[in-house]
Design a protein around this motif. Structure first.
Motif, PDB file in Angstrom:
ATOM      1  N   LEU A 129       0.874  -1.167   0.000  1.00  0.00           N
ATOM      2  CA  LEU A 129       0.000   0.000   0.000  1.00  0.00           C
ATOM      3  C   LEU A 129       0.911   1.217   0.000  1.00  0.00           C
ATOM      4  N   LEU A 130       0.833   2.005  -1.070  1.00  0.00           N
ATOM      5  CA  LEU A 130       1.771   3.105  -1.281  1.00  0.00           C
ATOM      6  C   LEU A 130       1.051   4.447  -1.364  1.00  0.00           C
ATOM      7  N   PHE A 131       1.668   5.444  -0.750  1.00  0.00           N
ATOM      8  CA  PHE A 131       1.181   6.815  -0.797  1.00  0.00           C
ATOM      9  C   PHE A 131       2.007   7.556  -1.841  1.00  0.00           C
ATOM     10  N   LEU A 132       1.349   8.136  -2.822  1.00  0.00           N
ATOM     11  CA  LEU A 132       2.042   8.778  -3.931  1.00  0.00           C
ATOM     12  C   LEU A 132       1.796  10.284  -3.921  1.00  0.00           C
ATOM     13  N   LYS A 133       2.822  11.020  -4.310  1.00  0.00           N
ATOM     14  CA  LYS A 133       2.728  12.476  -4.389  1.00  0.00           C
ATOM     15  C   LYS A 133       3.427  12.941  -5.663  1.00  0.00           C
ATOM     16  N   ARG A 134       2.914  14.001  -6.269  1.00  0.00           N
ATOM     17  CA  ARG A 134       3.520  14.487  -7.509  1.00  0.00           C
ATOM     18  C   ARG A 134       4.824  15.230  -7.222  1.00  0.00           C
ATOM     19  N   ASP A 135       5.850  14.916  -8.018  1.00  0.00           N
ATOM     20  CA  ASP A 135       7.129  15.613  -7.875  1.00  0.00           C
ATOM     21  C   ASP A 135       7.085  16.915  -8.671  1.00  0.00           C
ATOM     22  N   ASP A 136       8.206  17.599  -8.756  1.00  0.00           N
ATOM     23  CA  ASP A 136       8.256  18.898  -9.427  1.00  0.00           C
ATOM     24  C   ASP A 136       7.898  18.801 -10.904  1.00  0.00           C
ATOM     25  N   ALA A 137       8.077  17.610 -11.476  1.00  0.00           N
ATOM     26  CA  ALA A 137       7.752  17.412 -12.893  1.00  0.00           C
ATOM     27  C   ALA A 137       6.319  16.921 -13.092  1.00  0.00           C
ATOM     28  N   GLY A 138       5.592  16.756 -11.993  1.00  0.00           N
ATOM     29  CA  GLY A 138       4.206  16.293 -12.089  1.00  0.00           C
ATOM     30  C   GLY A 138       4.036  14.793 -12.099  1.00  0.00           C
ATOM     31  N   LYS A 139       5.132  14.053 -11.919  1.00  0.00           N
ATOM     32  CA  LYS A 139       5.068  12.593 -11.909  1.00  0.00           C
ATOM     33  C   LYS A 139       4.697  12.093 -10.520  1.00  0.00           C
ATOM     34  N   LEU A 140       3.815  11.089 -10.465  1.00  0.00           N
ATOM     35  CA  LEU A 140       3.468  10.482  -9.196  1.00  0.00           C
ATOM     36  C   LEU A 140       4.586   9.556  -8.738  1.00  0.00           C
ATOM     37  N   VAL A 141       5.131   9.849  -7.571  1.00  0.00           N
ATOM     38  CA  VAL A 141       6.219   9.053  -7.008  1.00  0.00           C
ATOM     39  C   VAL A 141       5.873   8.693  -5.569  1.00  0.00           C
ATOM     40  N   PRO A 142       6.436   7.611  -5.044  1.00  0.00           N
ATOM     41  CA  PRO A 142       6.159   7.241  -3.654  1.00  0.00           C
ATOM     42  C   PRO A 142       6.546   8.341  -2.685  1.00  0.00           C
ATOM     43  N   TYR A 143       5.654   8.640  -1.764  1.00  0.00           N
ATOM     44  CA  TYR A 143       5.942   9.596  -0.694  1.00  0.00           C
ATOM     45  C   TYR A 143       6.648   8.821   0.413  1.00  0.00           C
ATOM     46  N   ARG A 144       7.916   9.154   0.657  1.00  0.00           N
ATOM     47  CA  ARG A 144       8.699   8.467   1.671  1.00  0.00           C
ATOM     48  C   ARG A 144       8.959   9.425   2.820  1.00  0.00           C
ATOM     49  N   SER A 145       8.666   8.973   4.027  1.00  0.00           N
ATOM     50  CA  SER A 145       8.875   9.791   5.213  1.00  0.00           C
ATOM     51  C   SER A 145       9.429   8.892   6.315  1.00  0.00           C
ATOM     52  N   SER A 146      10.502   9.329   6.941  1.00  0.00           N
ATOM     53  CA  SER A 146      11.217   8.484   7.900  1.00  0.00           C
ATOM     54  C   SER A 146      10.303   7.921   8.975  1.00  0.00           C
ATOM     55  N   PHE A 147      10.446   6.604   9.201  1.00  0.00           N
ATOM     56  CA  PHE A 147       9.752   5.870  10.263  1.00  0.00           C
ATOM     57  C   PHE A 147       8.238   5.802  10.082  1.00  0.00           C
TER      58      PHE A 147
END
Length: 218
Positions: A129-147
């Motif tokens: 189960l992955l949380f995705l957020k758009r990067d500066d180029a508008g691409k959906l990438v995994p949102y990674r946050s420590s712990f």
């Protein structure tokens, strides 16, 4: 490499000794707060369940890319065709891969407590189960946050964690002033069903209402 917290399994301690790039080891900024489940749901532009089905190997433990195909949409308008998890690799070694507790709703997979402070070693058959957020180029990438619980194993859309995330997605869609009352109402409604999954989600919603969050692990 971050110092290990007492209670991490011996396997985790062994894994933490592998060679890593110094830049890949995480360094927590002063005042960093681990995102809560509601914050993860609110931050993500898209949330999916995705099947891991490949990788691009890198030069070291943090240089590869894990590839996954989304199969279920939990938040967002369109199911993205492909997901790339940077700085990750696959393994079937029981000494390197940690399966999360399917009944856990608050603490992250043990793999997030070592190395780069996010889970970066995945089993070859992982369904995440992955949380995705758009990067500066508008691409959906995994949102990674420590712990955080940003890449947990699930069996499918009926898994406890998937059910809980759908609750948080619905609450996060409300105006902030209405979120607390909505959570309180859902706690009462879920506890009234007599279902064990509903009771577990209700208990986690109560943790969210208390504003308790996991501290950074040190």
């Amino acid at each position: 490499m971050i110092a290990m917290r007492a209670g991490i399994t011996m396997a985790a301690l062994l894994l933490a000794t592998i060679s890593v790039r110094p830049a890949a080891a995480c360094s927590m900024m002063r005042g960093y707060k681990v995102p809560t489940n509601l914050e993860l749901a609110a931050t993500a532009d898209t949330i999916v369940i995705a099947q891991v089905d490949g990788e691009q190997k890198g030069e070291d433990a943090f240089g590869g890319v894990v590839l996954a195909t989304p199969v279920t949409l939990l938040k967002g308008a369109v199911l993205p065709p492909r997901i790339e998890i940077d700085g990750a690799h696959l393994s079937d070694s029981p000494d390197m891969v940690f399966r999360n507790d399917p009944r856990e709703l608050r603490r992250p997979n043990p793999g997030a407590l070592i190395g780069g402070c996010v889970r970066y070693i995945f089993p070859t058959d992982a369904r995440l189960l992955l949380f995705l957020k758009r990067d500066d180029a508008g691409k959906l990438v995994p949102y990674r946050s420590s712990f955080s619980r940003d890449a947990e194993d699930v069996t499918g859309p009926d898994a406890l964690w998937a059910k809980a995330v759908r609750e948080y997605v619905a609450i996060a869609a409300l105006p902030k002033p209405k979120q607390r009352k909505a959570m309180e109402a859902r706690v009462a409604a879920l506890n009234a069903t007599g279902d064990v999954d509903d009771a577990a989600i209700a208990a986690d919603l109560k943790v969210e209402l208390s504003h308790r969050r996991l501290p950074p692990f040190d």
